[in-house]
Design a protein around this motif. Structure first.
Motif, PDB file in Angstrom:
ATOM      1  N   VAL A  64      66.188  66.497  68.094  1.00 10.93           N
ATOM      2  CA  VAL A  64      66.730  65.899  66.870  1.00 10.93           C
ATOM      3  C   VAL A  64      65.869  66.404  65.718  1.00 10.93           C
ATOM      4  O   VAL A  64      64.645  66.207  65.727  1.00 10.93           O
ATOM      5  N   MET A  65      66.485  67.079  64.769  1.00 13.88           N
ATOM      6  CA  MET A  65      65.780  67.674  63.623  1.00 13.88           C
ATOM      7  C   MET A  65      64.548  68.476  64.095  1.00 13.88           C
ATOM      8  O   MET A  65      63.469  68.390  63.497  1.00 13.88           O
ATOM      9  N   GLY A  66      64.745  69.195  65.182  1.00 14.33           N
ATOM     10  CA  GLY A  66      63.683  70.071  65.677  1.00 14.33           C
ATOM     11  C   GLY A  66      62.657  69.390  66.567  1.00 14.33           C
ATOM     12  O   GLY A  66      61.742  70.055  67.061  1.00 14.33           O
ATOM     13  N   HIS A  67      62.794  68.079  66.793  1.00 17.21           N
ATOM     14  CA  HIS A  67      61.822  67.368  67.620  1.00 17.21           C
ATOM     15  C   HIS A  67      62.394  67.132  69.021  1.00 17.21           C
ATOM     16  O   HIS A  67      63.493  66.573  69.158  1.00 17.21           O
ATOM     17  N   ASP A  68      61.628  67.531  70.017  1.00 23.42           N
ATOM     18  CA  ASP A  68      62.078  67.399  71.395  1.00 23.42           C
ATOM     19  C   ASP A  68      62.075  65.918  71.810  1.00 23.42           C
ATOM     20  O   ASP A  68      61.059  65.233  71.668  1.00 23.42           O
ATOM     21  N   ALA A  76      61.424  62.421  67.253  1.00 28.38           N
ATOM     22  CA  ALA A  76      62.867  62.599  67.477  1.00 28.38           C
ATOM     23  C   ALA A  76      63.585  61.287  67.152  1.00 28.38           C
ATOM     24  O   ALA A  76      64.573  61.258  66.422  1.00 28.38           O
ATOM     25  N   ARG A  77      63.047  60.189  67.646  1.00 33.86           N
ATOM     26  CA  ARG A  77      63.688  58.879  67.474  1.00 33.86           C
ATOM     27  C   ARG A  77      63.678  58.422  66.018  1.00 33.86           C
ATOM     28  O   ARG A  77      64.611  57.777  65.550  1.00 33.86           O
ATOM     29  N   ARG A  78      62.606  58.771  65.313  1.00 31.79           N
ATOM     30  CA  ARG A  78      62.518  58.412  63.884  1.00 31.79           C
ATOM     31  C   ARG A  78      63.625  59.055  63.068  1.00 31.79           C
ATOM     32  O   ARG A  78      64.012  58.550  62.015  1.00 31.79           O
ATOM     33  N   ASN A  79      64.081  60.195  63.535  1.00 29.59           N
ATOM     34  CA  ASN A  79      65.121  60.933  62.799  1.00 29.59           C
ATOM     35  C   ASN A  79      66.530  60.544  63.203  1.00 29.59           C
ATOM     36  O   ASN A  79      67.492  61.096  62.690  1.00 29.59           O
ATOM     37  N   ARG A 152      65.917  54.605  57.855  1.00 31.06           N
ATOM     38  CA  ARG A 152      66.433  55.703  57.040  1.00 31.06           C
ATOM     39  C   ARG A 152      66.500  57.029  57.798  1.00 31.06           C
ATOM     40  O   ARG A 152      65.964  58.052  57.342  1.00 31.06           O
ATOM     41  N   PRO A 153      67.160  57.048  58.944  1.00 33.92           N
ATOM     42  CA  PRO A 153      67.216  58.298  59.701  1.00 33.92           C
ATOM     43  C   PRO A 153      68.224  59.277  59.080  1.00 33.92           C
ATOM     44  O   PRO A 153      69.262  58.846  58.580  1.00 33.92           O
ATOM     45  N   PHE A 176      82.304  53.497  54.782  1.00 31.35           N
ATOM     46  CA  PHE A 176      80.841  53.425  54.722  1.00 31.35           C
ATOM     47  C   PHE A 176      80.211  54.668  55.358  1.00 31.35           C
ATOM     48  O   PHE A 176      79.300  55.275  54.794  1.00 31.35           O
ATOM     49  N   VAL A 177      80.736  55.043  56.523  1.00 28.30           N
ATOM     50  CA  VAL A 177      80.148  56.193  57.230  1.00 28.30           C
ATOM     51  C   VAL A 177      80.413  57.486  56.452  1.00 28.30           C
ATOM     52  O   VAL A 177      79.556  58.364  56.378  1.00 28.30           O
ATOM     53  N   ARG A 178      81.584  57.572  55.847  1.00 25.72           N
ATOM     54  CA  ARG A 178      81.889  58.743  55.003  1.00 25.72           C
ATOM     55  C   ARG A 178      80.898  58.863  53.851  1.00 25.72           C
ATOM     56  O   ARG A 178      80.458  59.950  53.505  1.00 25.72           O
ATOM     57  N   LYS A 179      80.562  57.702  53.276  1.00 29.27           N
ATOM     58  CA  LYS A 179      79.616  57.719  52.157  1.00 29.27           C
ATOM     59  C   LYS A 179      78.246  58.207  52.657  1.00 29.27           C
ATOM     60  O   LYS A 179      77.587  59.004  51.992  1.00 29.27           O
ATOM     61  N   LEU A 180      77.851  57.719  53.837  1.00 30.43           N
ATOM     62  CA  LEU A 180      76.571  58.182  54.390  1.00 30.43           C
ATOM     63  C   LEU A 180      76.587  59.699  54.535  1.00 30.43           C
ATOM     64  O   LEU A 180      75.614  60.386  54.238  1.00 30.43           O
TER      65      LEU A 180
END
Ligand code: ATP
Length: 235
Positions: A64-68, A76-79, A152-153, A176-180
Motif C-alpha cells: 500500500v503506497m509502496g509499503h509492504d 502500510a496500514r496507516r495508508n 486520514r488514509p 460521499f465516496v465520490r467526493k473523497l
C-alpha cells in the motif's frame, strides 16, 4: 516515479484444500476509483483482508503506497482505510468513543476536530453520543466509513458497503465516496453489482475462483463483453 496506491503480485491464499486466491496480480494507481467485482466466493474479501493485514497470504507481495503489508505493516496500514463488510461493533460504545478508540489505535491524540468533520460530512453529528446498539443498520454502516477515515488514509477500500442498504443511503454513500475520490483519495470498491461499478469506477477487475479473469477500463469491459452476459455473470 509515483508509487502505485496498491500493488498486488502473485498473491496466493488457501484454506486447507480450498484455493481462495490463486495468484492475483493487480496494480492500482493513486487517485483511481477501482472496482473489484466477482460472484460469491470469488476471493474479494480474502484479498482485502490480506491488504489490511488481517489474513496472511501464503505467497506473493501486497503493498500500500509502496509499503509492504507483511514486512512494513504499520506504514502500510496507516495508508489504508478499510470499510469492512460486517457490521461488528461493541454495542455499548458511543459513536464518538469508537472513533476515538480507532484514533488511539493509530497513535493519534487530540483528533476531535477531524472526528467532528467526519461526523458532519456523514450526517452523524446528532448521533455522536449515541450507543452503537441504538443505531439503525444504515447509520452503523456510516460509522464504519467514519472509522476508516479517522487516520486520514490516502487509500480507502470498501468491501460491499451497500449490501442491504436502501437506495437513499446508497446514493448518499456514493456521493460521499465520490467526493473523497475527487479530493484525491484512491478508492477500491468490491461489489456484486455491475451497475454500481459502471457508474462509479474508472477501471474494473473481475475476480473468479481466486483469479483475475478480466481487467480493463469500465468502458472497455462493457464493450468487450455483451453487457447482458456480464451482468448475469456478476450478479
Ligand atoms: P462474497 O461476495 O460472498 O463476500 P468473496 O468474493 O468476498 O465472496 P471470500 O469471502 O474471499 O469471497 O471467499 C473466498 C473463498 O474462501 C470462499 O470459498 C470462502 O468460503 C473461502 N473462505 C474465506 N474465508 C475462509 C476461512 N476463514 N476459512 C475457510 N474458508 C474461507
Amino acid at each position: 516515479m509515483t508509487v502505485p496506491a496498491i500493488r498486488i503480485a502473485s498473491v496466493t491464499k488457501s484454506y486447507g484444500a480450498l484455493k481462495a486466491l490463486g495468484g492475483v496480480d493487480l496494480e492500482i494507481g493513486q487517485g483511481e476509483f477501482f472496482g473489484l467485482l466477482g460472484p460469491n466466493g470469488a476471493g474479494k474479501t480474502t484479498l482485502i483482508s490480506a491488504l489490511a493485514g488481517l489474513v496472511r497470504p501464503d505467497g506473493g507481495v501486497l503493498e500500500v503506497m509502496g509499503h509492504d503489508v507483511v514486512r512494513d505493516y504499520r506504514n502500510a496500514r496507516r495508508n489504508l482505510g478499510v470499510v469492512p463488510q460486517e457490521l461488528v461493533f461493541d454495542p455499548f460504545f458511543t459513536v464518538r468513543e469508537l472513533l476515538r478508540i480507532q484514533s488511539g489505535y493509530f497513535g493519534i491524540r487530540g483528533n476531535d476536530d477531524w472526528i467532528d468533520e467526519i461526523l458532519a460530512s456523514l450526517d452523524l453529528t446528532a448521533k455522536a453520543s449515541s450507543n452503537m446498539r441504538s443505531l439503525s443498520g444504515g447509520m452503523k454502516r456510516r460509522v464504519l466509513v467514519a472509522q476508516a477515515l479517522v487516520h486520514r488514509p490516502p487509500v480507502i477500500v470498501l468491501d460491499e458497503p451497500t449490501a442491504g442498504v436502501d437506495v437513499e443511503l446508497r446514493q448518499g454513500l456514493w456521493q460521499f465516496v465520490r467526493k473523497l475520490n475527487r479530493d484525491g483519495h484512491t478508492i477500491v470498491l468490491t461489489t456484486h453489482y455491475l451497475e454500481e461499478a459502471e457508474t462509479l469506477c474508472g477501471r474494473i477487475a473481475m475476480l473468479k475462483a481466486g483469479k483475475v479473469v478480466a481487467l480493463d477500463t469500465t468502458d472497455n469491459l462493457l464493450r468487450r463483453f455483451a453487457t447482458h452476459s456480464l451482468r448475469v455473470k456478476v450478479g
